[in-house]
Design a protein around this motif. Structure first.
Motif, PDB file in Angstrom:
ATOM      1  N   ALA A   1      40.687  68.572  63.534  1.00 27.72           N
ATOM      2  CA  ALA A   1      41.639  67.783  62.752  1.00 27.72           C
ATOM      3  C   ALA A   1      43.060  67.966  63.256  1.00 27.72           C
ATOM      4  N   MET A   2      43.374  69.127  63.779  1.00 26.17           N
ATOM      5  CA  MET A   2      44.733  69.385  64.232  1.00 26.17           C
ATOM      6  C   MET A   2      45.078  68.582  65.481  1.00 26.17           C
ATOM      7  N   THR A   3      44.068  68.186  66.295  1.00 25.05           N
ATOM      8  CA  THR A   3      44.336  67.470  67.536  1.00 25.05           C
ATOM      9  C   THR A   3      43.975  65.986  67.441  1.00 25.05           C
ATOM     10  N   TYR A   4      43.577  65.518  66.282  1.00 19.72           N
ATOM     11  CA  TYR A   4      43.153  64.123  66.110  1.00 19.72           C
ATOM     12  C   TYR A   4      44.387  63.243  65.964  1.00 19.72           C
ATOM     13  N   ASP A   5      44.636  62.366  66.945  1.00 21.82           N
ATOM     14  CA  ASP A   5      45.903  61.631  66.968  1.00 21.82           C
ATOM     15  C   ASP A   5      45.776  60.158  66.588  1.00 21.82           C
ATOM     16  N   ARG A   6      44.624  59.735  66.062  1.00 21.70           N
ATOM     17  CA  ARG A   6      44.481  58.338  65.625  1.00 21.70           C
ATOM     18  C   ARG A   6      44.977  58.186  64.190  1.00 21.70           C
ATOM     19  N   ASP A   7      45.659  57.073  63.921  1.00 23.71           N
ATOM     20  CA  ASP A   7      46.109  56.773  62.561  1.00 23.71           C
ATOM     21  C   ASP A   7      45.117  55.809  61.932  1.00 23.71           C
ATOM     22  N   LEU A   8      44.281  56.310  61.047  1.00 23.61           N
ATOM     23  CA  LEU A   8      43.274  55.488  60.391  1.00 23.61           C
ATOM     24  C   LEU A   8      43.716  55.023  59.012  1.00 23.61           C
ATOM     25  N   ILE A   9      44.958  55.288  58.658  1.00 20.96           N
ATOM     26  CA  ILE A   9      45.463  54.958  57.315  1.00 20.96           C
ATOM     27  C   ILE A   9      46.412  53.768  57.344  1.00 20.96           C
ATOM     28  N   GLY A  10      47.347  53.775  58.279  1.00 23.07           N
ATOM     29  CA  GLY A  10      48.296  52.666  58.373  1.00 23.07           C
ATOM     30  C   GLY A  10      49.139  52.520  57.129  1.00 23.07           C
ATOM     31  N   TYR A  11      49.350  51.276  56.704  1.00 25.20           N
ATOM     32  CA  TYR A  11      50.161  51.007  55.516  1.00 25.20           C
ATOM     33  C   TYR A  11      49.374  51.190  54.221  1.00 25.20           C
ATOM     34  N   GLY A  12      48.076  51.267  54.317  1.00 22.41           N
ATOM     35  CA  GLY A  12      47.265  51.491  53.123  1.00 22.41           C
ATOM     36  C   GLY A  12      47.258  50.304  52.176  1.00 22.41           C
ATOM     37  N   ALA A  13      47.137  50.591  50.881  1.00 20.83           N
ATOM     38  CA  ALA A  13      46.985  49.536  49.871  1.00 20.83           C
ATOM     39  C   ALA A  13      48.272  48.775  49.598  1.00 20.83           C
ATOM     40  N   ASN A  14      49.397  49.332  49.995  1.00 18.76           N
ATOM     41  CA  ASN A  14      50.689  48.706  49.667  1.00 18.76           C
ATOM     42  C   ASN A  14      51.539  48.537  50.922  1.00 18.76           C
ATOM     43  N   PRO A  15      51.201  47.569  51.774  1.00 13.06           N
ATOM     44  CA  PRO A  15      51.996  47.338  52.977  1.00 13.06           C
ATOM     45  C   PRO A  15      53.384  46.825  52.618  1.00 13.06           C
ATOM     46  N   PRO A  16      54.348  47.021  53.494  1.00  9.61           N
ATOM     47  CA  PRO A  16      55.708  46.543  53.205  1.00  9.61           C
ATOM     48  C   PRO A  16      55.781  45.019  53.220  1.00  9.61           C
ATOM     49  N   ASP A  17      56.741  44.501  52.491  1.00  9.13           N
ATOM     50  CA  ASP A  17      56.994  43.059  52.518  1.00  9.13           C
ATOM     51  C   ASP A  17      57.729  42.744  53.815  1.00  9.13           C
ATOM     52  N   PRO A  18      57.144  41.952  54.696  1.00  2.84           N
ATOM     53  CA  PRO A  18      57.813  41.674  55.965  1.00  2.84           C
ATOM     54  C   PRO A  18      59.082  40.843  55.817  1.00  2.84           C
ATOM     55  N   LYS A  19      59.209  40.169  54.676  1.00  2.00           N
ATOM     56  CA  LYS A  19      60.384  39.325  54.422  1.00  2.00           C
ATOM     57  C   LYS A  19      60.554  38.289  55.532  1.00  2.00           C
ATOM     58  N   TRP A  20      59.468  37.564  55.790  1.00  2.00           N
ATOM     59  CA  TRP A  20      59.530  36.533  56.809  1.00  2.00           C
ATOM     60  C   TRP A  20      60.591  35.494  56.448  1.00  2.00           C
ATOM     61  N   PRO A  21      61.209  34.906  57.429  1.00  2.00           N
ATOM     62  CA  PRO A  21      62.232  33.890  57.155  1.00  2.00           C
ATOM     63  C   PRO A  21      61.716  32.779  56.246  1.00  2.00           C
ATOM     64  N   GLY A  22      62.549  32.345  55.310  1.00  2.60           N
ATOM     65  CA  GLY A  22      62.180  31.265  54.397  1.00  2.60           C
ATOM     66  C   GLY A  22      61.139  31.674  53.369  1.00  2.60           C
ATOM     67  N   GLY A  23      60.923  32.977  53.222  1.00  3.81           N
ATOM     68  CA  GLY A  23      59.915  33.427  52.265  1.00  3.81           C
ATOM     69  C   GLY A  23      58.504  33.031  52.659  1.00  3.81           C
ATOM     70  N   ALA A  24      58.243  32.919  53.962  1.00  4.89           N
ATOM     71  CA  ALA A  24      56.927  32.475  54.433  1.00  4.89           C
ATOM     72  C   ALA A  24      55.822  33.429  53.989  1.00  4.89           C
ATOM     73  N   ARG A  25      54.682  32.836  53.681  1.00  2.94           N
ATOM     74  CA  ARG A  25      53.517  33.635  53.291  1.00  2.94           C
ATOM     75  C   ARG A  25      52.813  34.250  54.499  1.00  2.94           C
ATOM     76  N   VAL A  26      52.953  33.588  55.610  1.00  2.00           N
ATOM     77  CA  VAL A  26      52.294  34.067  56.822  1.00  2.00           C
ATOM     78  C   VAL A  26      53.113  33.660  58.046  1.00  2.00           C
ATOM     79  N   ALA A  27      53.192  34.573  59.000  1.00  2.00           N
ATOM     80  CA  ALA A  27      53.828  34.276  60.286  1.00  2.00           C
ATOM     81  C   ALA A  27      52.712  34.087  61.315  1.00  2.00           C
ATOM     82  N   ILE A  28      52.726  32.972  62.013  1.00  2.00           N
ATOM     83  CA  ILE A  28      51.685  32.683  63.007  1.00  2.00           C
ATOM     84  C   ILE A  28      52.303  32.656  64.400  1.00  2.00           C
ATOM     85  N   ASN A  29      51.672  33.395  65.305  1.00  2.00           N
ATOM     86  CA  ASN A  29      52.100  33.394  66.691  1.00  2.00           C
ATOM     87  C   ASN A  29      50.934  32.955  67.574  1.00  2.00           C
TER      88      ASN A  29
END
Length: 396
Positions: free
Chosen positions: A92-120
């Motif tokens: 566990a001390m040497t395990y460097d993968r992040d398997l959690i990320g933002y979890g259940a409450n990701p940040p609000d990206p605040k896309w321009p114009g209040g967009a629901r989704v950004a598509i690239n």
């Protein structure tokens, strides 16, 4: 922990002593018999007595060995139970993968114009930089072409494979450029530097379009097979080439399929990149600390990707449209409370064919029929995230 160590040592000594005694008990009589028999043989006594003695000793050998094996297995089970927790902690001390990320409450990206989704939308420009006989690999690359399921194994130059790639730069490129420019939609080019270098007319079109170019490497090869020195050189050559062909250095980086264990560190070491997309693990950008410096990752996707035509997963434009529509609808609905980004990968030699491009055209029109959608370049997503969610962690 002390009692566990003591028990392990005790078991080790016990097994050693018992094993030694067992061997002594077994081998001693045999050696005596052999020695006596040899002496008798010198007096012309038949050596049959030796074989008889060994036959008598065989059952003893089997019994002693079976007993020692059973004792050893018992020790191993005890040792495994007592040492497993400490081994787990060390892992566990040497395990460097992040398997959690933002979890259940990701940040609000605040896309321009209040967009629901950004598509690239990403157009992968690879044709002309893939492995080939001419460039020294000794074979013709046929990945992501119509060759799936066809008899392959051509030795030397595979002219069919070369033609399937060339279709992308000769025809598919221009069809995709028209689809986006006619609708006034932005596009990101994952550009392999040598490929663009070998098509000056396409390079000029990209330069005039305002589309951003994310470096897709000097060539469309597997970076995880390169040495660190060679990979550093490939990164430098890609930057220098794209400066000439499209008029500016790339600010993003993305390898073929996946990076090497050195790629991200080398990209940060170079110093001029804003982000890389060598990740498939999220639907929002995130920061990493690399060699004590903050570095932005804008994840890509092989899920919403026309590569599924190359694998046979998509058969028709209807398959393509339905798949991407479902992904968009889900993200759009979730975007009412948790906005995300959607990456759509395109390959000129795949989606550039008419029957497939029809599905892309329908999807573009479907997306444009919705409000609160930000169709944008990858560079704009990276810049927005850096400005709206600047690095706030601790630098090691």
């Amino acid at each position: 922990m002390q009692s566990s160590t003591f028990n392990n040592v005790s078991y080790s000594w016990l097994i050693g002593i018992l094993a030694g005694l067992g061997i002594l008990i077994l081998v001693g009589p045999v050696l005596i018999v052999i020695t006596t028999s040899m002496m008798e043989s010198m007096l012309d006594v038949r050596i049959g007595s030796i074989a008889g003695s060994l036959l008598l000793a065989t059952p003893v050998l089997v019994i002693v060995m079976d007993w020692l094996i059973g004792l050893t297995e018992t020790y191993e089970r005890v040792e495994s139970r007592t040492s497993r927790p400490s081994k787990t902690r060390r892992l566990a001390m040497t395990y460097d993968r992040d398997l959690i990320g933002y979890g259940a409450n990701p940040p609000d990206p605040k896309w321009p114009g209040g967009a629901r989704v950004a598509i690239n939308f990403v157009m992968n420009y690879e044709e002309g930089s893939e492995p080939s006989v001419q460039d020294g690999e000794g074979y013709t690359e046929i990945g992501l072409t119509e060759s799936s399921g066809l008899p392959a194994g051509v030795k030397g130059r595979d002219l069919a494979g070369e033609g399937m790639f060339a279709y992308g730069s000769r025809v598919g490129f221009w069809r995709l450029m028209r689809l986006f420019q006619e609708r006034g939609l932005p596009l990101t080019v994952f550009g392999c530097a040598l490929a663009i270098e070998r098509n000056p007319e396409a390079a000029a079109s990209i330069r005039a379009s305002g589309f951003d170019v994310c470096s897709h490497g000097w060539r469309w090869i597997k970076h995880y097979e390169l040495s660190e020195e060679d990979e550093r050189e490939h990164i430098a050559r890609a930057i220098a080439s794209l400066k000439v062909t499209v008029g500016e250095r790339p600010l993003g980086w993305y390898c073929r399929y996946g990076p090497s264990v050195n790629t991200r560190r080398l990209v940060v070491e170079e110093g001029g990149f804003l982000y890389d997309s060598d990740a498939y693990d999220d639907e929002l950008p995130y920061w990493k600390v690399v060699d004590g410096k903050p570095h932005l990752v804008v994840p890509y996707s092989l899920v919403n990707n026309d590569g599924k035509f190359g694998s046979g997963f998509f058969g028709t434009s209807a398959d393509y449209f339905a798949w991407h529509k479902d992904a968009f609808d889900m993200l759009y609905a979730e975007g009412a409370t948790q906005p995300k980004m959607m990456s759509v990968g395109l390959h000129m030699r795949l989606i550039g064919h008419p029957a497939r491009a029809a599905g892309l055209a329908r999807f573009l029109d479907y997306v444009q029929g919705h409000q609160e959608v930000w169709v944008t370049r990858r560079l704009d997503i990276a810049r927005h995230w850096a400005a709206t969610h600047p690095f706030a962690g601790k630098l090691a």
